[in-house]
Design a protein around this motif. Structure first.
Motif, PDB file in Angstrom:
ATOM      1  N   TYR A   1      -6.713 -28.845 -91.974  1.00 54.19           N
ATOM      2  CA  TYR A   1      -7.323 -28.805 -90.642  1.00 54.19           C
ATOM      3  C   TYR A   1      -6.246 -28.353 -89.658  1.00 54.19           C
ATOM      4  O   TYR A   1      -5.401 -29.149 -89.254  1.00 54.19           O
ATOM      5  CB  TYR A   1      -7.873 -30.178 -90.240  1.00 54.19           C
ATOM      6  CG  TYR A   1      -9.034 -30.654 -91.069  1.00 54.19           C
ATOM      7  CD1 TYR A   1     -10.320 -30.208 -90.829  1.00 54.19           C
ATOM      8  CD2 TYR A   1      -8.840 -31.566 -92.111  1.00 54.19           C
ATOM      9  CE1 TYR A   1     -11.390 -30.639 -91.590  1.00 54.19           C
ATOM     10  CE2 TYR A   1      -9.906 -32.008 -92.876  1.00 54.19           C
ATOM     11  CZ  TYR A   1     -11.172 -31.539 -92.611  1.00 54.19           C
ATOM     12  OH  TYR A   1     -12.236 -31.963 -93.368  1.00 54.19           O
TER      13      TYR A   1
ATOM     14  N   SER B   1      -9.317 -32.773 -86.987  1.00 54.17           N
ATOM     15  CA  SER B   1     -10.766 -33.004 -87.016  1.00 54.17           C
ATOM     16  C   SER B   1     -11.121 -34.057 -85.979  1.00 54.17           C
ATOM     17  O   SER B   1     -10.292 -34.890 -85.609  1.00 54.17           O
ATOM     18  CB  SER B   1     -11.223 -33.460 -88.407  1.00 54.17           C
ATOM     19  OG  SER B   1     -10.596 -34.685 -88.761  1.00 54.17           O
TER      20      SER B   1
ATOM     21  N   ASP C   1     -14.359 -29.739 -87.997  1.00 52.02           N
ATOM     22  CA  ASP C   1     -13.116 -28.988 -87.881  1.00 52.02           C
ATOM     23  C   ASP C   1     -12.934 -28.518 -86.441  1.00 52.02           C
ATOM     24  O   ASP C   1     -13.725 -27.708 -85.933  1.00 52.02           O
ATOM     25  CB  ASP C   1     -13.146 -27.800 -88.838  1.00 52.02           C
ATOM     26  CG  ASP C   1     -11.842 -27.025 -88.831  1.00 52.02           C
ATOM     27  OD1 ASP C   1     -10.812 -27.608 -88.431  1.00 52.02           O
ATOM     28  OD2 ASP C   1     -11.853 -25.834 -89.192  1.00 52.02           O
TER      29      ASP C   1
END
Length: 316
Positions: free
Chosen positions: A94, A98, A104
């Motif tokens: 990510y 997140s 995301d």
């Protein structure tokens, strides 16, 4: 030719080639104080003469490319939920982390650029077109000036953000309604700008000559007034575009803008404000993208103002 004339010509030629007397000093040739000017032509020369336009347009073009090609920039579905992976720190999996629902942030920020750019460009185009029409009529038609401008003054007395909130309160949340609400708030400013330009233009001699020649009012506006208002309204449109992006983010941040299911920079920041102290990256990344985009549009507007205004010209 007589002998006297030949003698005079010979003496004149000899004087021309005679050496300079020792008592007379010859001045040295003056040096070139100013270097020769090399005109810069073409697109590259234009960018070198206007670095502000080049930098602002480059940044804005980059953001447009990010918005258009977001699906190809290693993104995932920005609305996909993954509760088991919520509030992850930025990492190789990510890039921007997140959020609290496992979505995301990188994908949501890139897709959110579409909403801000669409709102900014749409509001700038619509408000400029409507304000231009109102300003032309109000500035050139004297009897309509008092009526139209009093309505515009009434709208300008309300702060744009409050007027947009009031408009959104009467409708449902959607991108189209956000565009309409912000456009209504920006039209009075454009119309007043155009009206001021028209008031100065209608006193020019070429307009008086067109009126004396019997030219109809619509043709005078179209041929003589409208072309001279395009430069200032183009610059104003860039500032309206930047302002519309900020207002859209504010509306979404307070829950009066785009629906939460549509990723926008305002929505992302609104969802991350509860975790600001522990997960600041949720707010940080969309805020950076919004700031860079607004900066690019403002730089482009400043460069266009310097380029289109002859009083700001740096070279003759």
């Amino acid at each position: 030719m007589s002998a006297t004339a030949l003698r005079a010509d010979g003496q004149a030629a000899g004087a021309a080639h005679a050496p300079t007397p020792m008592s007379v000093a010859e001045a040295a040739p003056l040096p070139d104080v100013l270097p020769p000017v090399k005109p810069r032509r073409g697109f590259i020369g234009f960018l070198r003469r206007n670095p502000t336009i080049a930098f602002g347009a480059g940044l804005l073009l980059l953001m447009i490319l990010v918005a258009v090609f977001a699906p190809l920039l290693w993104t995932v579905d920005p609305t996909a939920l993954a509760p088991a992976r919520r509030t992850r720190e930025p990492s190789a999996e990510y890039w921007f982390g997140s959020d609290m629902l496992g979505r995301d942030v990188y994908s949501r920020v890139l897709y959110g650029a579409r909403v801000s750019l669409i709102v900014g460009f749409s509001v700038a185009l619509l408000s400029s077109a409507v304000g231009l029409a109102i300003g032309l009529v109000s500035g050139f038609v004297r009897w309509a000036d008092g009526i139209v401008m009093r309505i515009m003054d009434g709208l300008m007395s309300i702060p744009p953000i409050l007027l947009a909130i009031a408009m959104m309160a009467l409708t449902r949340a959607s991108v189209q309604n956000v565009i309409i609400a912000i456009t209504i708030a920006e039209v009075p400013r454009v119309s007043r700008l155009v009206r001021g330009v028209v008031l100065s233009l209608r006193e020019q001699p070429y307009v008086d000559a067109a009126v004396a020649a019997g030219t109809r009012t619509p043709r005078i506006i179209w041929r003589h007034i409208l072309p001279n208002t395009l430069a200032p309204i183009t610059v104003q449109a860039t500032y309206i575009c930047a302002s519309a992006m900020i207002v859209e983010a504010i509306l979404s941040f307070i829950g009066a803008g785009t629906p939460p299911i549509i990723p926008s920079w305002g929505n992302i920041m609104a969802e991350g404000r509860a975790l600001w102290q522990v997960k600041p990256y949720i707010v940080f990344f969309p805020a950076i993208f919004l700031s860079v985009t607004v900066l690019a549009v403002n730089l482009l507007g400043d460069g266009l103002r310097d380029w289109l205004d002859p009083r700001m010209a740096k070279s003759v």
